[in-house]
Structures are given as C-alpha cells and as structure tokens.
Design a protein around this motif. Structure first.
Motif, short mmCIF file in Angstrom:
data_model
loop_
_atom_site.label_atom_id
_atom_site.label_comp_id
_atom_site.label_asym_id
_atom_site.label_seq_id
_atom_site.Cartn_x
_atom_site.Cartn_y
_atom_site.Cartn_z
N ASP A 8 42.20 37.23 39.56
CA ASP A 8 42.31 37.38 38.11
C ASP A 8 43.75 37.26 37.62
O ASP A 8 44.21 38.06 36.83
CB ASP A 8 41.67 38.70 37.68
CG ASP A 8 40.18 38.70 37.97
OD1 ASP A 8 39.42 38.16 37.14
OD2 ASP A 8 39.77 39.19 39.05
N ASP A 82 32.49 37.05 41.44
CA ASP A 82 31.73 38.15 40.86
C ASP A 82 30.79 38.75 41.91
O ASP A 82 29.91 38.07 42.43
CB ASP A 82 30.92 37.64 39.66
CG ASP A 82 30.22 38.74 38.88
OD1 ASP A 82 30.12 39.88 39.37
OD2 ASP A 82 29.75 38.44 37.77
N ARG A 83 30.97 40.01 42.20
CA ARG A 83 30.17 40.72 43.21
C ARG A 83 28.67 40.64 42.92
O ARG A 83 27.85 40.68 43.83
CB ARG A 83 30.64 42.17 43.25
CG ARG A 83 30.01 43.01 44.30
CD ARG A 83 30.67 44.37 44.29
NE ARG A 83 30.06 45.25 45.26
CZ ARG A 83 30.55 46.41 45.58
NH1 ARG A 83 31.65 46.85 45.02
NH2 ARG A 83 29.95 47.16 46.47
N HIS A 84 28.30 40.51 41.66
CA HIS A 84 26.88 40.45 41.30
C HIS A 84 26.19 39.20 41.83
O HIS A 84 24.96 39.16 41.91
CB HIS A 84 26.71 40.58 39.78
CG HIS A 84 27.10 41.94 39.30
ND1 HIS A 84 28.30 42.19 38.69
CD2 HIS A 84 26.45 43.13 39.37
CE1 HIS A 84 28.37 43.47 38.40
NE2 HIS A 84 27.28 44.06 38.80
N THR A 100 35.98 40.02 46.42
CA THR A 100 35.57 39.65 45.06
C THR A 100 36.70 39.97 44.08
O THR A 100 37.69 40.60 44.44
CB THR A 100 34.32 40.43 44.62
OG1 THR A 100 34.60 41.82 44.61
CG2 THR A 100 33.13 40.15 45.52
N HIS A 102 36.92 39.64 39.43
CA HIS A 102 36.15 39.70 38.19
C HIS A 102 36.24 41.01 37.42
O HIS A 102 36.48 41.00 36.23
CB HIS A 102 34.69 39.33 38.44
CG HIS A 102 33.88 39.16 37.18
ND1 HIS A 102 34.18 38.21 36.24
CD2 HIS A 102 32.79 39.82 36.73
CE1 HIS A 102 33.30 38.29 35.25
NE2 HIS A 102 32.45 39.26 35.52
N SER A 103 36.06 42.13 38.07
CA SER A 103 36.01 43.41 37.35
C SER A 103 37.38 43.94 36.94
O SER A 103 37.47 44.82 36.11
CB SER A 103 35.33 44.47 38.22
OG SER A 103 36.17 44.85 39.29
N HIS A 104 38.43 43.40 37.54
CA HIS A 104 39.80 43.85 37.34
C HIS A 104 40.03 45.25 37.89
O HIS A 104 41.08 45.84 37.69
CB HIS A 104 40.21 43.79 35.86
CG HIS A 104 40.33 42.41 35.32
ND1 HIS A 104 41.41 41.97 34.60
CD2 HIS A 104 39.49 41.34 35.39
CE1 HIS A 104 41.23 40.71 34.25
NE2 HIS A 104 40.07 40.31 34.71
N ARG A 105 39.06 45.80 38.60
CA ARG A 105 39.15 47.14 39.19
C ARG A 105 39.28 47.00 40.71
O ARG A 105 38.39 46.45 41.36
CB ARG A 105 37.92 47.96 38.87
CG ARG A 105 37.77 48.25 37.41
CD ARG A 105 36.53 49.11 37.15
NE ARG A 105 36.27 49.21 35.73
CZ ARG A 105 36.87 50.08 34.92
NH1 ARG A 105 37.76 50.91 35.41
NH2 ARG A 105 36.58 50.12 33.64
N ASN A 118 38.16 44.32 46.55
CA ASN A 118 38.53 43.71 45.27
C ASN A 118 39.98 44.11 45.05
O ASN A 118 40.28 45.30 44.96
CB ASN A 118 37.64 44.23 44.14
CG ASN A 118 37.93 43.56 42.82
OD1 ASN A 118 39.06 43.22 42.51
ND2 ASN A 118 36.90 43.41 41.99
N SER A 121 43.26 43.14 39.32
CA SER A 121 43.81 42.02 38.57
C SER A 121 45.32 41.95 38.74
O SER A 121 46.01 42.95 38.57
CB SER A 121 43.48 42.17 37.09
OG SER A 121 44.16 41.18 36.34
#
Length: 154
Positions: A8, A82-84, A100, A102-105, A118, A121
């Motif tokens: 990200d 994206d983990r989903h 992964t 995407h979530s920025h977390r 993850n 970001s």
C-alpha cells in the motif's frame, strides 16, 4: 534469509522504508503499488516479487499478477493483496506464509501452522493508522516476522 515486506505505497516510497529495506535479500510488495517508479526503486535494493492491488491501473501493471506463490529458503509463500480473496481460492496446503495488504493494518498471526503477515501501509497515512513495513526472517525452516513502525524512525 531476510525479506522486506511492503504494501500500500500508493505511489509514495518513503525514505524511511528504503532505509529499513536496505540489506534485505528479497522484497515482497503486496499491492497498491501506485506507480512503476516504486518498483524501480525497490529493485535497486533487492529482487522484488509484487502483486497488483485494487488501485493499480494502467499498462504497467500487466507484469504483476493478482496472486503469486514463491518459494524462498524452502518455504512456500503466497502473496495477494486482499486477504478476502482466500475465501474464493484458498491457499495450497504447502503454503507456510500468506502475505497480504489492503487493510492498511499490520498483522502478524499464526493459525494452523500458517503465518499471516500484513506489513500495514507504507504509503500515505490513512486515518490514524501507523505507517509500517515488515521484516520476515527465514532460517532453517523457522519463520520470524516483525512490524517496523516507520513513524518511530523520523
């Protein structure tokens, strides 16, 4: 083997991120790269494996798949933005690390023998979330991941 993990960036490659990544053996970018210049700069540091994210658009993203498996030091890794996406297509049973973005977390979690990583970001700050990257160490089949808060390096 030391692997730098970043995600990200959204076109912004911070000097603090480059400082942390110097000296790694490999870099993984988990998508939302933003611009090809980010990849060029990362490739000047170490070999790069990258996937595209939901904001990556244009002809330059054609070289980056949505999902990629690699083996480093005998450890199978799956990289996706994206983990989903794992709900639609689960990981192969040989995968030991799932990277992964995407979530920025940022997240470091082991479940059923699989390390989920993850890096958070590394690009423009989103909400009040920290700006971070991760370092993943692979040694004799053992895995160790750490999140590096780039805000603490200023």
């Amino acid at each position: 083997m030391l692997i730098g993990v970043i995600s990200d960036t959204h076109g912004l490659l911070r000097p603090e991120a480059l400082r942390i990544l110097r000296g790694v053996n490999h870099i993984i970018h988990a998508g939302d790269i933003g611009t090809p210049e980010v990849i060029y700069a990362l490739r000047a540091v170490a070999p790069v494996t990258a996937v595209r994210g939901n904001v990556d658009r244009g002809a330059w993203v054609a070289e980056f798949p949505q999902r990629q498996q690699i083996t480093l030091e005998g450890v199978r890794l799956l990289i996706l933005h994206d983990r989903h996406e794992l709900l639609e297509q689960p990981a192969d049973p040989e995968v030991r690390v799932i990277v992964t973005g995407h979530s920025h977390r940022a997240l470091v979690e082991t479940r059923d023998g699989v390390l989920y990583l993850n890096p958070g970001s590394a690009g423009p700050r989103r909400f009040r979330l920290p700006v971070s990257v991760a370092l993943l160490t692979l040694q004799h089949g053992e895995l160790r991941a750490e999140i590096v808060d780039l805000g603490a390096l200023r």
